[in-house]
Structure formats: C-alpha cells, structure tokens
Design an enzyme around this catalytic site. Structure first.
Site, PDB file in Angstrom:
ATOM      1  N   CYS A   1       0.832  -1.214   0.000  1.00  0.00           N
ATOM      2  CA  CYS A   1       0.000   0.000   0.000  1.00  0.00           C
ATOM      3  C   CYS A   1       0.861   1.257   0.000  1.00  0.00           C
ATOM      4  O   CYS A   1       0.693   2.140  -0.828  1.00  0.00           O
ATOM      5  CB  CYS A   1      -0.935   0.009   1.211  1.00  0.00           C
ATOM      6  SG  CYS A   1      -2.227  -1.234   1.092  1.00  0.00           S
ATOM      7  N   HIS A   2       1.783   1.350   0.968  1.00  0.00           N
ATOM      8  CA  HIS A   2       2.580   2.576   1.057  1.00  0.00           C
ATOM      9  C   HIS A   2       4.059   2.282   1.226  1.00  0.00           C
ATOM     10  O   HIS A   2       4.818   3.117   1.699  1.00  0.00           O
ATOM     11  CB  HIS A   2       2.066   3.460   2.196  1.00  0.00           C
ATOM     12  CG  HIS A   2       0.611   3.769   2.062  1.00  0.00           C
ATOM     13  ND1 HIS A   2      -0.358   3.052   2.737  1.00  0.00           N
ATOM     14  CD2 HIS A   2      -0.057   4.665   1.303  1.00  0.00           C
ATOM     15  CE1 HIS A   2      -1.556   3.507   2.396  1.00  0.00           C
ATOM     16  NE2 HIS A   2      -1.399   4.483   1.528  1.00  0.00           N
ATOM     17  N   GLY A   3       4.476   1.056   0.878  1.00  0.00           N
ATOM     18  CA  GLY A   3       5.894   0.743   0.817  1.00  0.00           C
ATOM     19  C   GLY A   3       6.614   0.633   2.144  1.00  0.00           C
ATOM     20  O   GLY A   3       7.711   1.179   2.304  1.00  0.00           O
TER      21      GLY A   3
END
Lengths: 190, 257, 422
Positions: free
Chosen positions: A154-156
């Site tokens: 999703c956001h690394g």
C-alpha cells in the site's frame, strides 16, 4: 386530579411563596433534576455497551494452530479475530539476520528475542501498522521487501525477518499477538 | 374520580386482560402449577438442579433433541467450572472445516461450540423418528403456553395404556397433557435412568423437575440479571416519580386564582 | 423582510444562532410560553407519552438493527443471538417488543380521550385526521416488525394479513404476489418488511410533526371542551405541563419497566418462539393484542371481501368522524345522552378484542357480529342522530369560571373539581 384545584384556595397572591419555601423547592427541583440526569445516563450505558463485542464474538477470541506440517522456511496465515496471523517457521539464516541488526538503527527498537517465544517460530498479526493493509511475503513468490521479511504494497513499508519495521511510513513493528505453546507443535493464539 | 377509575380499569383490561386468551387445544387438562426455584417475581435458578437437568439432557434427550441456541460456554451460568466445560465439550466430536484440502473434518468440541445436534437436519431427524421431528429444546419453555409447568406435566404425564374406551394407536403414546394426547415420543424418563453425582435419587419426577429447571435456564438465561436489574430500575423510578410529584405540587401551588 | 431575527435570548451563543436560525425562539414560543388551557386532567399526558414512546422505539430499533439479519435462514437465530450474546441485547429487544404494546396502550388511551372530549371537532378536524394517519402507519409498522423475528406467528401472521388483499376482485391475487415478491411469504417478503419497518417510523415522525404543528395552530382542547376566553384561562406550557408530563412519564415508565423486567413475554405469544415453518400452521393464529378488535371485525362477516372491507372501514370511518358527529358540544361531560353510548362503545371495543382472541366459532362469532354492528352504528348512526336530539347541559362561561353559570350539574362530574373563584 387537577392539583391546582385541590390546593387550598385561600386568597393569597398568585405567586405568593417566598423565603424558606422557595429554597426548599429549589433544592427539591435540583435533586430531582440530578436524579433524572443519573437515570438518563444509566440508560445510555446499555446501548453503548451493546456495540462492544458480544459474548459469542469474545468466545471465538482464541484459535489453535498445529505447527507440525509447516516446514522450515515456510509461512502460513491463519485467521484470528477476523485478522490474518502470520506464522513463519524461520530458517537459521532468518534468525541470524534478525539478531545481527544494531537496535539503535531501528525505527521501533525491539530485540528479536522479545518478539518470539521459540526462535524458529515467528507469530505476528499480519496487519501493517501504518494503515491496516496486509503485507506481502507469505508466499515464496511474494515480494519480501529489502530486508527479507515482508513488504506492504500500500505505502511501501519494509519489514525484516523479525517483522520489525525497517523503512517506510509504518510507525511500529508488526504486532505480536498473545499466544502460548500448548505443546511442542501446537500454539493457542489469544 | 370514578370516571377516571373506570377508564383506568378499562385501560388495564386492554393492557392485561386480553392475551390470556387462546392457548389450549381441546380437552387437555391445564398442567398443575408447580413450585419452581425460578418462579414468582424474584426466583433464581437452583444451580444444582439445573446441573442435574443438564446431565439428564445430555444422557437422555440429546440422543434426539438438539439445543442449537446453547453453547458449551453458556454452562458457566449454571455453575460449571471452566475445566468441566472444556471436558464436556471435548467429549463430543464437532464438524469443522473445510481444511486446506477442502474437506470437512471432525474435531473435539470447544467451549465456544454450540451444543452438538444429533441430526444433520430436519429431514434426517424425521427419517430416523418415524416421520416425527424431535423439536429443538433451546426455547421450549418460552415456546409452549404452559411453560415450565407444561413441560413437567408432559414428562410425567405418560400412561402405559390409553384410558378405557380409547383404542390404542400404533407407534404413538398416550400422554395426559399433550395436545391431542397422542405423542410420537415414547416415555423419555424412567426411574434410575441416570446416576446423579450428588447422590440425589433419580426418580422420574426428580429428573423431570431438574430437566425443566435446566430448560427454563436455557430458554431465559438472562432471567436473574433481568429481575435484579428490574428491581433497581423500578425502585429508582418510584423514587423519581415521588420527587417529580413533589416538584409538580410545588410548581402548581402558584396557581390559585 | 430580510434581516436577522430579533432574538430575546440572553445567552450570547444561543442568541447568535437564534438571530440566524430562530429555532430557540420557536421552541420558547411553542414549548415554554405556549398558552395552554389550565384545566387539563391526566388524560392529556398521553400525547407526550406517545412521543416519548416513539423515540424509545426508534432508538432501540436502530440498535437492534445493528445485530439483526433479515434473512429467513438467520433471522430467528440472530434474534436469539441478540437475546443471549449481545451485551444487554435482551434488554434492548424486550424494550422494543414491549414498547410496541406500550405504544398502542398509550395511543389508544389518547384516541379515547379525543373521542370522549370531542377533540376531533372543529376546528381540530385536520389534527384528528393526522392522528388517524399516525395510527395507520403505526399499525403497518407494528405488523411488519412482528414478522421480523421469523417465528411461527410472524410467518403465519404475515401470510394471513397479506392474503387479505387477495379478497379484492381481479387485482387481488396480483397484489398479493407483488407484496410477497414471490409465491408465498419468503425471503423477499422478509427483506422488504425489514426495509419498510425501518422506514415507516421516520414517516411517523414526520406526521407527528405535522400533528403537533396543527395542534399549536388550534390550541389544545380541554376537559370542558370550551375554548379559552383569555389569559385567565391559560397557563404557560412550561413549567406547568412540562413537570406534569414528566410526572406522568415516570408512572408510565414504571408500568413499562414492570413489563420489560418481570413479564416480558406476557403480551406476546408462545408460538413465536418456534422458528417459522411454512408447512405447519399453529393451532390458533392470533395477531398481537392491539390488532384483536380489528381481527374480530374481520372475522365477523362470513364473506371474505366483506370482512376485509369492514376491517379497513373500521379505521377509515375515523377519518370522517368530525363530520359524522353533529353535536356542537365537544365534551361528553355536557352530553348526558351521549355518555352512556360512549362507554358502551369503549366496552364493545374491549369485548371485540376478547372475541378476536377466541376461536372463530360458536358464541364468539355472534359476539363479534354484535360488536361490529355496534362499532359502526356508534359512528354512523348514534353520533349523527344524538347531535340532533340531545339537549346538552349548559356550558360554563369560561374555563376559570365553570361554576358561575349552570353550576349544579357540573358538580356531579367530579373529574375536574371546579376551581372556586377567590
């Protein structure tokens, strides 16, 4: 019935009562209002409480996992309280990698030993501490991130082989649920 | 005043009088009223009796009758310990699954499981029971007009022979209290059918009484909490009503013209 | 005119809002200063009680809907889950269940009060009609709510009541299939009933609002049935009637609590704790107690369509009541001839209710028929004729001086002891 009627109708002024009677009335009014407020408050409680987990939900709050079929290097995902729990049978390399990190370089410093009960078994809630996505890394073909553990698409966020956050926006390491070894090859989560 | 009294009586009749009507099919006698530990306005369940009743259910009734609203964990309510509940649950095999191979499998029960049903579904139950369906007992006390008294009367109301002049019916059993008298279920309770751990003699009436107590708890597990809360709520309201009436009198005392 | 509302509010925040959105002023005008006849008896509590009851039903209903599953396979079990596993679920459900009964008790008393004191007469006709609309909506809501637990009575009640519509010639069958969304009462029926059961209460709120607006235009009726002649006849709503209503509320809550905590299933039917079974009809189908009089009217006529029409007619006749009653005098207190007929009517309603609970055979058919006849006679014949032939007692001059003129007869009616003129 109509109380105005039963009240003695002596010829006093319409709004006659003064002095001590007035105070007594105010006191009675205040206590009555306070009582009523307590009553309303007590009524609100069951309604709020009804939205908390019910007895049947709480009864399912523990689950047992058989570890025997999980070979070294393999991971399984089990459901617990509606969330995925990652169980990884770690290799010696995984454990070494987890222990070889200087704690002061970690965003959320925690020793590997504090996150496992038996070094080869890592049990964590598979929910990214950033915004609740499920990180990749369970299947052999998944991206495991730069630290050989898990990677949240999703956001690394990158997690290492101990499930600790190493890089990315997640604030905390992956949570470790309460669990106990029922015997050598069985754990009960919750 | 009279008029108001009359109207109040009318309202009360509207509120309370009507629904007494219309249970009772035909000529079945009214079950005699029994003295129950949970009876009246403030009764509570006799725990020992309910536990014995559970034993009767488990050893006798459970062969045919499900209680699918009840879980093993609920037994803590009638005073069983966590260990006892785990042992009772582990004694039965529960269907679970599918597992990773996609198969259903059996495993020992857990406290969170519902009571195991003896039949997979209603059709299976009817197939084994001559077409009759052994009803689910979870709510039996609430689901019968006569409640606990009726269940007790039914359990103890069997006769080996129908009354004189009534021809026997194949596969059916005469019961004094069952609507229509002929019931598919044979006499379920016989003296000394179970052995109670606490040494209580297992007479038919004792077992029926204990079983009824257990069923009453199963139907209304909230009963004790409900009554205890009710006492507090109503006392509170009575006090509040009294105080409010005081305030009302004071306020209205101003109106004298 | 454009510009800020002239507010009399003292609190600066309230004043700021009031200048822009004068709800505080409106509330103050309509619920605090509102001039109200000073001679209400306790029967005037029931409107406020009904409003509180509506709120209780909506709140408990919203919380029940959080746990309920409107599916034929799960509905019964989900209600049991509420009763057993949800925290205080039994409490919320029993409040909702008995709240329906309390609602009808309160509203029936409210209606009979209106009938006795002539509250439907000019200029309050529309107020009355809105009330009858509320009653109809309540009945629809209660009926659909009773279906939701999906017990035996739920299922068979739904089957019987929806089948009423099949009595209508030609379109009847199609209407019933449309109501069901299938060829019997089944999952689609349960789903739509749940949806409508959730919707209708908010419609009721809307009509209640109109009911109250209409009330505040005409002002309240009162036990004497004469309009207030001036400020000496009225008192501000607050604090006099707010406190009186609060006291009445406490009494109502005691009755309510007793039902909920000590006899929660007394007004219900045991068969509804048996899961719905489309193959087996219970030996005696009876609706909930508040529908029993109407059910008796339905069964009084051997003809299917006739019974259905009469049953609907028994409510619809209330819509035209303001024009059926020809007497210019409102309160029965001054109508010596009408009074016994009114009490007879009230008794007949109870008897009809009792007959509705009995099996439709033997004496009870006759009782239902006589009761039904009187029910309609009362509205269609007795009230219109009485207004022409009755000689009412002299009405008092005003509310505050009821004994000044023609005092004698009024003393007999002891409900409101007349206030002595100081």
């Amino acid at each position: 019935m109509a109380d105005a009627a039963t009240a003695p109708s002596t010829g006093t002024a319409p709004h006659g009562s003064t002095g001590p009677a007035e105070t007594r009335r105010d006191f009675l009014k205040l206590t009555t209002a306070a009582m009523a407020a307590v009553g309303v408050g007590a009524v609100v409680w069951p309604f709020i409480q009804s939205m908390n987990p019910s007895a049947s939900v709480l009864a399912l709050a523990s689950t047992e996992v058989d570890l025997a079929p999980i070979t070294e290097g393999q991971s399984i995902t089990v459901m617990w309280r509606g969330k995925p729990v990652f169980v990884r049978h770690r290799t010696a390399d995984d454990i070494k990698a987890a222990n070889d990190v200087a704690l002061n370089t970690l965003p959320d410093p925690q020793a590997d030993g504090a996150r496992v009960q038996k070094a080869e078994w890592l049990v964590m809630i598979g929910v990214c501490t950033h915004l609740g996505c499920v990180p990749l890394g369970q299947r052999p073909t998944d991206a495991k991130g730069d630290f050989g553990g898990w990677f949240c698409p999703c956001h690394g966020s990158h997690y290492d082989t101990s499930g600790r956050i190493r890089r990315g926006p997640a604030p905390r390491n992956l949570d470790v649920p309460e669990y106990t070894f029922v015997n050598d090859t069985n754990i009960r989560i919750g | 005043m009279m008029r108001i009294l009359r109207t109040t009586a009318l309202a009360a009749a509207l509120a309370l009088g009507l629904p007494i009507a219309a249970h009772a099919a035909g000529e079945v006698p009214k079950p005699p009223a029994q003295n129950w530990s949970f009876g009246g306005l403030f009764g509570t369940f006799d725990r020992a009796s309910a536990q014995r009743g559970f034993q009767v259910y488990k050893e006798v009734c459970a062969a045919c009758h499900a209680m699918k609203q009840i879980s093993y964990r609920n037994l803590a309510d009638i005073g069983l310990s966590d260990a006892e509940i785990r042992a009772i649950a582990a004694d039965v095999q529960v269907k679970d699954g599918p597992n990773d191979d996609g198969d259903m499998f059996e495993r020992p029960g857990r406290p969170s499981d519902r009571f195991r049903s003896p039949f997979a579904n209603e059709k299976a139950a009817r197939a084994v029971n001559n077409g009759a369906y052994p009803v689910d007992l979870s709510l039996i006390i609430k689901a019968r007009g006569g409640g606990a008294d009726y269940l007790y009367a039914l359990l103890t109301g069997y006769r080996d022979e129908p009354p004189e002049g009534v021809p026997a019916m194949d596969g059916m059993h005469w019961n004094d209290y069952f609507p229509g008298h002929w019931i598919a279920m044979g006499r379920p309770l016989n003296d000394d059918q179970v052995t109670f751990a606490d040494g209580t003699p297992a007479t038919t009436s004792q077992m029926a009484r204990d079983l009824t107590t257990f069923m009453a708890w199963a139907a209304e597990p909230e009963l004790e909490e409900r009554r205890a809360m009710g006492v507090r709520v109503i006392l509170f309201l009575i006090i509040l009503a009294g105080m409010t009436y005081g305030v009302k009198r004071k306020i209205w005392a101003d109106l004298k013209h | 005119m454009v510009g800020l509302h002239k507010s009399e509010m003292k609190n600066p925040v309230v004043r700021w809002i009031d200048e822009r959105l004068p709800i505080p002023s409106m509330l103050n005008q309509e619920y605090a200063k509102f001039p109200t006849p000073k001679n209400f008896n306790y029967f005037w509590n029931f409107g406020a009680l009904a409003m509180v009851n509506l709120v209780i039903m909506i709140v408990t209903g919203i919380f029940l809907a959080m746990h309920y599953t409107p599916h034929t396979s799960y509905a019964f079990d989900s209600v049991e889950r509420i009763m057993r596993d949800v925290n205080f679920g039994w409490l919320i459900r029993y409040i909702h269940m008995n709240g329906a009964s309390m609602f009808f008790i309160v509203v029936f008393i409210h209606i009979f009060r209106g009938l006795y004191y002539g509250s439907y007469k000019a200029p309050r006709e529309l107020l009355w009609i809105l009330g009858v609309v509320i009653l109809l909506l309540m009945m629809a809501t209660a009926f659909m709510g009773y279906v939701l637990p999906w017990g035996q009575m739920s299922f068979w009640g739904a089957t019987v009541i929806t089948n009423l519509f099949s009595a209508f010639p030609i379109v009847g069958e199609s209407i019933v299939v449309w109501l069901w969304g299938g060829f019997s009462v089944d999952n689609p029926t349960l789903n739509r009933f749940f949806s409508l059961h959730y919707l209708l209460p908010f419609l009721i709120v809307g009509v209640v609002f109109l009911h109250v607006v209409a009330l505040h235009i005409t002002g309240s009726n009162n036990p004497l049935g004469i309009e207030p002649k001036g400020p000496q006849d009225t008192i501000p709503f607050h604090p006099y009637y707010t406190i009186k209503d609060t006291f009445g509320l406490c009494i109502y809550l005691i009755v309510f609590a007793f039902l909920v905590f000590f006899m929660p299933n007394y007004l219900g039917h045991a068969d509804n704790y048996i899961p719905a079974n489309p193959l087996v009809t219970p030996a005696h189908i009876v609706p909930e107690w508040y529908f029993l009089p109407f059910y008796a009217i339905l069964r009084a006529v051997p003809d299917k369509l006739g019974g259905v029409l009469l049953m609907f007619g028994s409510i619809l006749v209330l819509f035209v009541l303001p024009w059926l009653d020809t007497s210019p005098v409102r309160s029965m207190k001054f109508r010596p001839l009408a009074r016994p007929f009114f009490w007879m009517f009230a008794i007949i309603c109870v008897v009809l209710g009792y007959a509705g609970a009995m099996p439709a055979e033997g004496i009870w058919v006759t009782v239902s028929q006589v009761g039904t006849a009187y029910y309609f006679m009362y509205f269609l014949v007795i009230l219109p004729v009485l207004g022409k032939i009755e000689k009412p007692r002299p009405l008092p001059e005003s509310i505050s001086a009821p004994v000044l003129r023609g005092g004698g007869p009024i003393m007999a009616g002891a409900a409101a002891k007349p206030m002595e003129k100081a």
